[in-house]
Design a protein around this motif. Structure first.
Motif, short mmCIF file in Angstrom:
data_model
loop_
_atom_site.label_atom_id
_atom_site.label_comp_id
_atom_site.label_asym_id
_atom_site.label_seq_id
_atom_site.Cartn_x
_atom_site.Cartn_y
_atom_site.Cartn_z
N ARG A 350 0.84 -1.21 0.00
CA ARG A 350 0.00 0.00 0.00
C ARG A 350 0.87 1.26 0.00
O ARG A 350 0.56 2.23 -0.68
N ALA A 351 1.99 1.20 0.74
CA ALA A 351 2.90 2.36 0.78
C ALA A 351 3.49 2.61 -0.61
O ALA A 351 3.62 3.76 -1.06
N LEU A 352 3.83 1.52 -1.30
CA LEU A 352 4.40 1.66 -2.65
C LEU A 352 3.40 2.33 -3.59
O LEU A 352 3.74 3.28 -4.31
N VAL A 353 2.17 1.82 -3.59
CA VAL A 353 1.17 2.35 -4.51
C VAL A 353 0.87 3.82 -4.17
O VAL A 353 0.76 4.66 -5.07
N ALA A 354 0.80 4.12 -2.88
CA ALA A 354 0.54 5.51 -2.49
C ALA A 354 1.67 6.42 -2.96
O ALA A 354 1.44 7.50 -3.52
N ALA A 355 2.91 5.97 -2.77
CA ALA A 355 4.07 6.79 -3.16
C ALA A 355 4.11 6.97 -4.68
O ALA A 355 4.38 8.07 -5.18
N LEU A 356 3.82 5.92 -5.42
CA LEU A 356 3.81 6.04 -6.88
C LEU A 356 2.69 6.97 -7.33
O LEU A 356 2.85 7.77 -8.26
N GLY A 357 1.56 6.86 -6.63
CA GLY A 357 0.40 7.72 -6.96
C GLY A 357 0.76 9.20 -6.83
O GLY A 357 0.24 10.03 -7.58
N GLU A 358 1.64 9.52 -5.90
CA GLU A 358 2.01 10.93 -5.69
C GLU A 358 2.66 11.54 -6.94
O GLU A 358 2.56 12.74 -7.16
N ILE A 359 3.35 10.70 -7.71
CA ILE A 359 3.99 11.30 -8.90
C ILE A 359 3.39 10.85 -10.22
O ILE A 359 3.60 11.51 -11.24
#
Ligand SMILES: Cc1ncc(COP(=O)(O)O)c(C=O)c1O
Length: 361
Positions: A350-359
């Motif tokens: 979930r942290a990965l997807v959230a971080a990727l979503g930011e950019i």
């Protein structure tokens, strides 16, 4: 005066570079290596601890308990099994035993990096067959086989692509190779594959005298840090590998933990259920963010980052690092636009997807 120099192929080996920046010891979400996010089995940990009292002794050079445990689990003949310090060691030993300068080693384009390295260490020449959209093309491999081809390496499924080829294609490859070529089927991720038309290669080993299958305890069993792999092959090939390996190549705790790991069905089931849940989840989430995701049957996925001058792989990797997330760049495989991302624990995914979503969103 002649200067000391290694074999010519050795200078072409690029040293392994971890994703982890040297000296940066913060607590990373490390999705850069294809390990088990649930860790090892408790049974393996207990056996490892118990073995601590025995580490003044040399390990069992005949690897009897471990070979028997593997044989029981997979219904194989223990005399046709050999164990090593990771499947990497077997990949290298096969090359050292069967090939040398002037010989050719057949590999596939985006295949596991250990194959080309093994060829170069042995002084042999890697010959690389093209793949089709990140999938092994067996006809292209067969076409490149010559009188000098001593080994043909096939990672099925493959790392870093995550893709596999069906049993009939592996069978075609075997049938199309000369009888003087050893087909080494590296099935490091076999347990993860949920496809009816897949074979790990045991049937091929049993039907020919020039096929070796190599497996590992590093992935499903979560024992990467202990370095245990094994091979199953014809008696003649296993004898040769036993001749060239170090007598004590698998340590006392490694042998003990691997035996125990094989007895922990519950840990295996939990691991596979976790992957079956989160591999499709990650795939769908990353696709929604506009990344091309190659269809994976493993515990990791290969994604292609759109080639946008303002947002390439480097920017993505830097952004993830700011969020303390590590993924694997695969430029050394000739894929500068791609990243390999391992399925992590739920909060890590979930942290990965959230971080990727930011950019990317
Ligand atoms: C396809 C493949 N083969 C072999 C290995 C080597 O595994 P080990 O040496 O840990 O058994 C790896 C590790 O990443 C792999 O991905």
């Amino acid at each position: 005066m002649e200067l000391l120099s290694p074999r010519s192929g050795v200078s072409q080996i690029k040293p392994y570079r971890p994703a982890h920046p040297e000296g940066d010891d913060r607590s990373w979400i490390d999705l850069s290596l294809t390990v088990n996010p649930l860790g090892p089995s408790q049974k393996a940990i207990n056996a490892y601890r118990l073995a601590a009292g025995q580490i003044h002794r040399y390990p069992d050079s005949l690897q009897v308990a471990l070979r028997r445990a593997i044989a029981r689990s997979f219904e194989l003949d223990p005399d046709r099994i050999v164990c090593a310090a990771g499947s990497d060691e077997l990949i290298q030993l096969a090359c050292l035993a069967y090939a040398g300068p002037g010989d050719e080693i057949l590999c596939h384009e985006n295949g596991y990096q250990g194959f080309q390295k093994a060829a170069r260490v042995a002084g042999a020449t890697p010959v690389i067959a093209k793949e089709r959209d990140m999938v092994v093309d067996v006809e292209a491999m067969i076409e490149l086989a010559t009188d000098r081809t001593k080994i043909c390496y096939l990672a099925n499924p493959n790392n870093p692509t995550g893709t596999y080829i069906a049993a009939d294609a592996v069978q075609r490859l075997r049938a199309g190779l000369p009888s003087h070529t050893l087909l080494v089927i590296d099935a490091a991720y076999a347990e993860y594959v949920r496809r009816n038309n897949y074979t790990c290669g045991i049937d091929l080993v049993d039907s020919a005298d020039n096929v070796l299958m190599v497996r590992t305890f590093s992935k499903l069993h979560g024992l990467a840090g202990l370095r245990v792999g094994w091979g199953y092959g014809p008696t003649g090939v296993i004898d040769v590998l036993n001749q060239v390996r170090g007598a004590f190549n698998v340590s006392v705790p490694a042998q003990a933990a691997a035996v125990a790991a094989l007895s922990d069905d519950e840990h295996e089931e939990r691991t596979l259920a976790h992957n079956a849940q989160w591999l499709p989840w990650l795939t769908a989430e990353l696709q929604q963010l506009g990344l091309r995701v190659y269809p994976s049957v493993c515990n990791f996925i290969l994604v292609r980052v759109p080639t946008d001058p303002s947002l390439g792989v480097a920017t993505v990797v830097e952004h993830l690092a700011r969020r303390s997330i590590l993924v694997k760049t695969v430029a050394e495989y000739g894929m500068p636009d791609c990243l390999r991302i391992t399925v992590g624990q739920e909060d890590e995914n979930r942290a990965l997807v959230a971080a990727l979503g930011e950019i990317l969103a």
